[in-house]
Design an enzyme around this catalytic site. Structure first.
Site, PDB file in Angstrom:
ATOM      1  N   LYS A 178       0.802  -1.230   0.000  1.00 37.01           N
ATOM      2  CA  LYS A 178       0.000   0.000   0.000  1.00 37.01           C
ATOM      3  C   LYS A 178       0.837   1.283   0.000  1.00 37.01           C
ATOM      4  O   LYS A 178       0.392   2.312  -0.501  1.00 37.01           O
ATOM      5  CB  LYS A 178      -0.940   0.010   1.200  1.00 37.01           C
ATOM      6  CG  LYS A 178      -2.123  -0.935   1.077  1.00 37.01           C
ATOM      7  CD  LYS A 178      -3.038  -0.770   2.272  1.00 37.01           C
ATOM      8  CE  LYS A 178      -4.285  -1.612   2.115  1.00 37.01           C
ATOM      9  NZ  LYS A 178      -5.270  -1.337   3.144  1.00 37.01           N
ATOM     10  N   GLY A 190      -4.087   1.069  18.545  1.00 33.51           N
ATOM     11  CA  GLY A 190      -3.243   0.600  17.449  1.00 33.51           C
ATOM     12  C   GLY A 190      -2.773   1.756  16.595  1.00 33.51           C
ATOM     13  O   GLY A 190      -3.458   2.789  16.482  1.00 33.51           O
ATOM     14  N   GLY A 239      -0.955   1.105  13.346  1.00 36.55           N
ATOM     15  CA  GLY A 239      -0.396   0.523  12.121  1.00 36.55           C
ATOM     16  C   GLY A 239      -0.935   1.250  10.895  1.00 36.55           C
ATOM     17  O   GLY A 239      -1.431   2.390  10.993  1.00 36.55           O
ATOM     18  N   GLY A 240      -0.872   0.582   9.756  1.00 36.41           N
ATOM     19  CA  GLY A 240      -1.313   1.199   8.505  1.00 36.41           C
ATOM     20  C   GLY A 240      -2.785   1.604   8.534  1.00 36.41           C
ATOM     21  O   GLY A 240      -3.146   2.715   8.107  1.00 36.41           O
ATOM     22  N   ALA A 241      -3.641   0.735   9.052  1.00 37.15           N
ATOM     23  CA  ALA A 241      -5.075   1.029   9.043  1.00 37.15           C
ATOM     24  C   ALA A 241      -5.411   2.194   9.972  1.00 37.15           C
ATOM     25  O   ALA A 241      -6.276   3.021   9.669  1.00 37.15           O
ATOM     26  CB  ALA A 241      -5.859  -0.214   9.451  1.00 37.15           C
TER      27      ALA A 241
END
Ligand code: NAP
Length: 474
Positions: free
Chosen positions: A73, A133, A135-137
């Site tokens: 991504k 969290g 991370g990427g999301a």
């Protein structure tokens, strides 16, 4: 309408590593089918080393749109002609749209979650939001929270530096100071007010479905709404803890659905309706949770669900269950009395609970359902998860002939029962069709004949005919 692959067929796809578990083909091929597009969507397993040549090659092969998933991504941005501003801020692209000289990259995860929240009536405006969290999301979620005008956004992560980096880049992008980073251990110092919480870690994914990033029950006392980005299992431990403390909980399946729909809209310049989105959602749900080995009979009162159910029991060895009888036994009173004393909406709640219980317990059963069962949207999914759904059709005249002397149908206890039958049939017929895997016409047919048709066609439920208005009819 389904298309044969021919010289006009267009190609869409998704690249990732691994890619075997992707649900995106379900979303896009269902949309192709519903919208009658001569187009196929396929997964491509692309390794990091092959990313550049895969994207350039796809362009030369005239692939007219692509999705990009983990781990590409971010890296894919270097191979693109142009990157949309939102995707730039999030630092991730999940959709490639063809332009004259190359692909333009977009991020539809952010808008997908936004649309999912709107469809559930959730607003972030002036709310305190907690992100678990980084991370990427989480970055796409963070962007969406600020864009949706959250009052404050707290991002908590095991690795504090990653949370700090997201908070800093979002505050800078939006020229604000809305976001603040913390460690997970600092959750106790969050402001004591109702929160909307997004669970963006990978904790809770199979096989460790009992894992949760914060296990302390005190934390959940403040969670008014909890959204887990994980969609399999359908209820994570995080969601369970939110509900147990009295909050509302949602999983990430709608986010997945809408990020796909938005990509599809970008490629095809179409607008997918809510009804079409629901059909795709049902297909996703079924792909994830499967269909049980039961036969489920739906249809208007008087269509013969009990008679035909008993026939299937007699001829083919299914165990017969009746949802109304099940409720009556449980409560120790008749359905008419439940309507009278507790009201229709209480009865509908019971129906949903009975379906959920049967999904856990029923196997090789034939289940006759109450006539109003599929009218609750949630029940359609549960019915199709329970088993192969057969809609038994009957005409207004047929119902009248069979029920005119009956006195145990609460919905027909009115001045003009015939008109009531007509109105209810008109209202329910399209919903029955939508819920059914197969449609079986019952008039002028013997129960043995109908039972045989149902039995012979019981395995067709995975066929593509089952999802559009063009159900398999017998
Ligand atoms: P990612 O970049 O790998 O990030 C994983 C996150 O989980 C990090 O914050 C990581 O913390 C945290 N984490 C992992 N193991 C942990 C542990 N044992 N204890 C505490 N924290 C832990 O993954 P992602 O791409 O952001 O995806 C996150 C989740 O969102 C996944 O479950 C994914 O399936 C889901 N997702 C859903 C959709 C959808 O459409 N519904 C879309 C995208 C993603 P550290 O930074 O400390 O390592």
């Amino acid at each position: 309408m389904k298309h044969q692959i021919d010289g006009h067929t267009k190609l869409l796809g998704v690249i990732g590593d691994p890619i075997e578990h992707t649900l995106s083909p379900v979303i896009h091929n269902t949309l192709n089918e519903i919208l009658g597009r001569n187009c196929v969507y396929v997964p491509f397993h692309v390794k990091e080393t092959g990313l550049r040549s895969a994207v350039l090659g796809a362009f030369d092969l005239n692939v007219f749109g692509m999705n990009v998933t983990v781990p590409h991504k971010n890296a894919v941005m270097d191979v693109l002609q142009e990157v949309d501003e939102v995707a730039k801020a999030i630092g991730a692209v999940n959709t490639l749209v063809r332009s004259e000289n190359g692909y333009k990259g977009y991020n539809t995860d952010m808008e997908g979650l936004q649309r999912a929240l709107h469809s559930d009536g959730i607003s972030l405006k002036n709310r305190t939001v907690v992100l678990l969290g980084a991370g990427g999301a989480a970055k796409a979620v963070a962007y969406m929270c600020i864009q949706e005008q959250a009052k404050a956004v707290y991002i908590l992560n095991r690795t504090l530096e990653k949370a700090k980096a997201i908070a800093a880049s979002m505050n800078e992008w939006f020229h604000c100071n809305v976001m603040q980073a913390m460690t997970l251990e600092e959750a106790g110092s969050l402001p004591q007010e109702p929160w909307i919480v997004f669970q963006c870690t990978s904790l809770g994914l199979p096989p460790h479905t009992d894992a949760v990033v914060i296990d302390d029950g005190m934390f959940y006392q403040n969670v008014e709404i909890g959204v887990d980005l994980i969609y399999n299992p359908a209820e994570t431990r995080f969601m369970h803890l939110v509900k147990e403390a009295g909050g509302r909980a949602y999983n990430g399946l709608k986010m997945l659905l809408y990020q796909g729909i938005i990509a599809y809209e970008l490629w095809n310049e179409v607008s997918v309706t809510e009804q079409q989105a629901e059909t795709v959602y049902d297909r996703l749900y079924e792909t994830l949770h499967g269909t049980g080995d039961n036969l489920v009979l739906i249809g208007f009162m008087g269509c013969g669900k009990t008679t035909i159910g008993r026939e299937l029991e007699r001829q083919y060895g299914y165990a017969f269950l009746d949802t109304d009888a099940y409720i009556e036994r449980r409560l120790g009173k008749s359905i008419s009395r439940v309507f009278e004393e507790d009201g229709e909406s209480y009865f509908r709640e019971l129906e949903t609970a009975v379906l959920q219980e049967m999904i856990r317990t029923a196997s090789h059963c034939v289940i006759a359902t109450g006539g109003g069962m599929p009218m609750r949207r949630e029940n359609i999914r549960l019915l199709r998860e329970l088993g192969h759904v057969c809609y038994l059709t009957v005409s207004e005249q047929g119902v009248w002939e069979r029920l005119k002397d009956s006195h145990d149908r609460p919905l027909l206890e009115c001045e003009d029962p015939r008109a009531r039958i007509r109105d209810l049939l008109n209202e329910r017929e399209p919903v029955y069709r939508q819920a059914a895997h197969v449609i079986v016409q019952t008039e002028n047919r013997k129960p043995e004949e109908i039972a045989e048709i149902i039995y012979q066609n019981r395995t067709g439920c995975e066929s593509n005919e089952s999802i559009s208005s063009e159900r398999t009819k017998y």
